[in-house]
Design an enzyme around this catalytic site. Structure first.
Site, PDB file in Angstrom:
ATOM      1  N   HIS A  30       0.545  -0.950  -0.614  1.00  0.00           N
ATOM      2  CA  HIS A  30       0.006   0.084  -0.209  1.00  0.00           C
ATOM      3  C   HIS A  30       1.121   1.150  -0.069  1.00  0.00           C
ATOM      4  CE1 HIS A  30      -3.302   2.516   1.524  1.00  0.00           C
ATOM      5  NE2 HIS A  30      -2.876   3.141   2.513  1.00  0.00           N
ATOM      6  N   TYR A  64      -2.749  17.530   4.260  1.00  0.00           N
ATOM      7  CA  TYR A  64      -2.344  16.895   4.969  1.00  0.00           C
ATOM      8  C   TYR A  64      -0.759  17.170   5.659  1.00  0.00           C
ATOM      9  CZ  TYR A  64       0.677  14.786   1.274  1.00  0.00           C
ATOM     10  OH  TYR A  64       1.470  14.583   0.363  1.00  0.00           O
ATOM     11  N   GLU A 105      -8.970  -2.231   6.440  1.00  0.00           N
ATOM     12  CA  GLU A 105      -7.825  -2.637   7.871  1.00  0.00           C
ATOM     13  C   GLU A 105      -7.810  -3.593   8.902  1.00  0.00           C
ATOM     14  OE1 GLU A 105      -6.539   0.548   9.482  1.00  0.00           O
ATOM     15  OE2 GLU A 105      -6.516   2.065   8.021  1.00  0.00           O
ATOM     16  N   GLU A 137     -11.373   2.357   3.651  1.00  0.00           N
ATOM     17  CA  GLU A 137      -9.431   1.966   3.790  1.00  0.00           C
ATOM     18  C   GLU A 137      -9.721  -0.063   3.952  1.00  0.00           C
ATOM     19  OE1 GLU A 137      -5.787   5.016   3.323  1.00  0.00           O
ATOM     20  OE2 GLU A 137      -6.880   3.909   5.477  1.00  0.00           O
ATOM     21  N   ARG A 184       4.489  10.401  -5.680  1.00  0.00           N
ATOM     22  CA  ARG A 184       5.839  10.910  -5.346  1.00  0.00           C
ATOM     23  C   ARG A 184       6.842  10.309  -6.917  1.00  0.00           C
ATOM     24  NH1 ARG A 184       5.123   9.944  -0.264  1.00  0.00           N
ATOM     25  NH2 ARG A 184       6.259   8.036  -0.674  1.00  0.00           N
ATOM     26  N   ASP A 241     -11.372   2.980   7.824  1.00  0.00           N
ATOM     27  CA  ASP A 241     -11.028   3.982   7.646  1.00  0.00           C
ATOM     28  C   ASP A 241     -11.059   4.035   6.862  1.00  0.00           C
ATOM     29  OD1 ASP A 241      -9.288   5.928   9.877  1.00  0.00           O
ATOM     30  OD2 ASP A 241      -7.495   5.207   8.530  1.00  0.00           O
TER      31      ASP A 241
END
EC number: 3.7.1.2
Length: 427
Positions: free
Chosen positions: A137, A250, A206, A204, A146, A239
């Protein structure tokens, strides 16, 4: 070797055989007091009634922990009494034990159909920490934002990255959540931020670990060797994430409004003792972590996980992803050891989220961000309605499920389901 059986009929596809016995908090009717039970087949076994009937012995003989509105008091008792309780309950529900099996009056008091009860949050969650522990992930997200050359940040392979979440907005499965509002900003040059409902809502996949045992003291870390004794059990955790809000907010401190509008957990807590037969080795860690994070042997679990989506037009959910807890690079015990290595104290009922659990293949990604690859492609919801998604729309229900497949039985977590409602109308 014969397989342990209950006198309660349990179908082969049930998540809740006698080998499981997950704990939950329920109300038989809406006007009843909440109390603690375990799931067995299609029924809830009321542990408060077992206690009233003096069916527990030893240190639990006169216990009132099962009359509580959450599992915190029971979880604080520690591993020895968790094991004692499980052994007693398993014996009482065994097909070989007549105490309840042959007493109609007892059975009528003790058992409730799961479909008839109201499930509540299993714990009073004091603190919630969410990790970022799946290498797949983290790599996928890093590539998207990036590029391949800088996918993982330098610290990622040296420590379990985490952040502190919001416990007040954690809800139990079945609770609908409204689409959140927040600030977003487009990628257009010189554009200004706007205030609007989230457009890129995501799930998400989880799991969450509920902490148990006595509260630790401030300044005293939990060692990697003892960390497993401080984890009571696991739940499924969604989540929910507002990706467009997250993208703008963020930097530099991480997600805030993008996460704290709601997280959903499953109502049944599967204990570490029940999961032990499914323990397995985690992925090889390279470089070797620091000594306080080093562990040997089978320190994670083979838990098959899935995500399904059901739109308002669909009659049944469509599976969009399958993954497994065993893919996680950083284990739950490593997460707990790292969380406390600086002396941070932990309390029974604290929740640790694993972070999104993604596998090595495209159909094992644990979020729409990955499945749609940042919205560049669509995710099919099947042939019933031929609908497609890039992110979650109003009215969509997201269902997480988890299962361990044993020899002649399976241990499951039930479902973790949440439906997204339209955002409030605001000026």
């Amino acid at each position: 070797m014969s397989i342990l059986k209950s006198f309660i009929e349990v179908s082969e596809d049930s998540h809740f055989p006698i080998q499981n016995l997950p704990y939950g908090v329920f109300k038989p009717t809406l006007n009843d007091q909440a109390r603690i039970g375990v799931a067995i087949g299609d029924f809830v076994c009321d542990l408060s009634v077992l206690a009233d009937l003096k069916l527990f012995d030893g240190k639990l003989k006169d216990t009132k922990v099962f009359h509580q509105e959450n599992l915190n008091s029971f979880m604080s008792l520690g591993k020895e009494l968790w094991s004692e309780a499980r052994k007693t309950i398993q014996n009482l529900l065994s097909s070989e034990t007549s105490t309840i099996r042959d007493n109609k009056e007892y059975r009528e008091k003790i058992f409730h159909s799961i479909s008839s009860v109201t499930m509540l949050l299993p714990a009073r969650i004091g603190d919630y920490t969410d990790f970022y522990a799946s290498k797949e992930h983290a790599t996928n997200v890093g590539i998207m934002f990036r590029g391949k050359e800088n996918a993982l940040m330098p610290n990622w392979v040296h420590l379990p990255v985490g952040y502190h979440g919001r416990s007040s907005s954690i809800v139990v499965s079945g609770t609908p959540l409204k689409r959140p509002w927040g600030q977003t900003k487009s990628d257009e040059p010189d554009s200004l931020p706007t205030f609007n409902p989230c457009r890129l809502l995501d799930f998400e996949l989880e799991m969450g670990a509920l902490i148990g045992g006595e509260s630790t003291k401030l300044g005293e870390p939990i060692s990697i060797e003892s960390a497993k004794d401080h984890i009571f059990g696991l739940v499924l955790l969604n989540d929910w994430s507002a990706r467009d809000i997250q993208k703008w907010e963020y930097v530099p401190l991480g997600p805030f409004l993008a996460k704290n509008f709601g997280s959903t957990i499953s109502p049944w807590v599967v204990t570490m003792e029940a999961l032990q037969p499914f323990a397995t080795k985690p992925p090889t860690q390279d470089p070797q972590p620091m000594k306080y994070l080093q562990e040997q042997g089978n320190t994670t679990f083979d838990i098959e996980l899935s995500v399904s989506i059901k739109s308002p037009k669909m009659s049944k959910p469509h599976k969009v992803s399958t993954s497994n807890l065993k893919y996680m690079y950083w284990t739950l015990t490593q997460q707990l050891a790292h969380h406390t290595v600086n002396g941070c104290n932990m309390n029974a009922g604290d929740l640790l989220g694993t972070g999104t659990i993604s596998g090595p293949t495209e159909d094992s990604y644990g979020s729409m961000l990955e499945l749609s690859w940042k919205g560049s492609k669509v995710v099919s919801l099947g042939t019933e309605t031929n609908e497609e998604r890039k992110f979650i729309q109003d009215g969509d229900s997201v269902i997480l499920s988890g299962l361990c497949k044993g020899n002649g039985y399976q241990i499951g977590f039930g479902n973790c389901e949440g439906t997204i409602l339209p955002a409030d109308k605001r000026q």
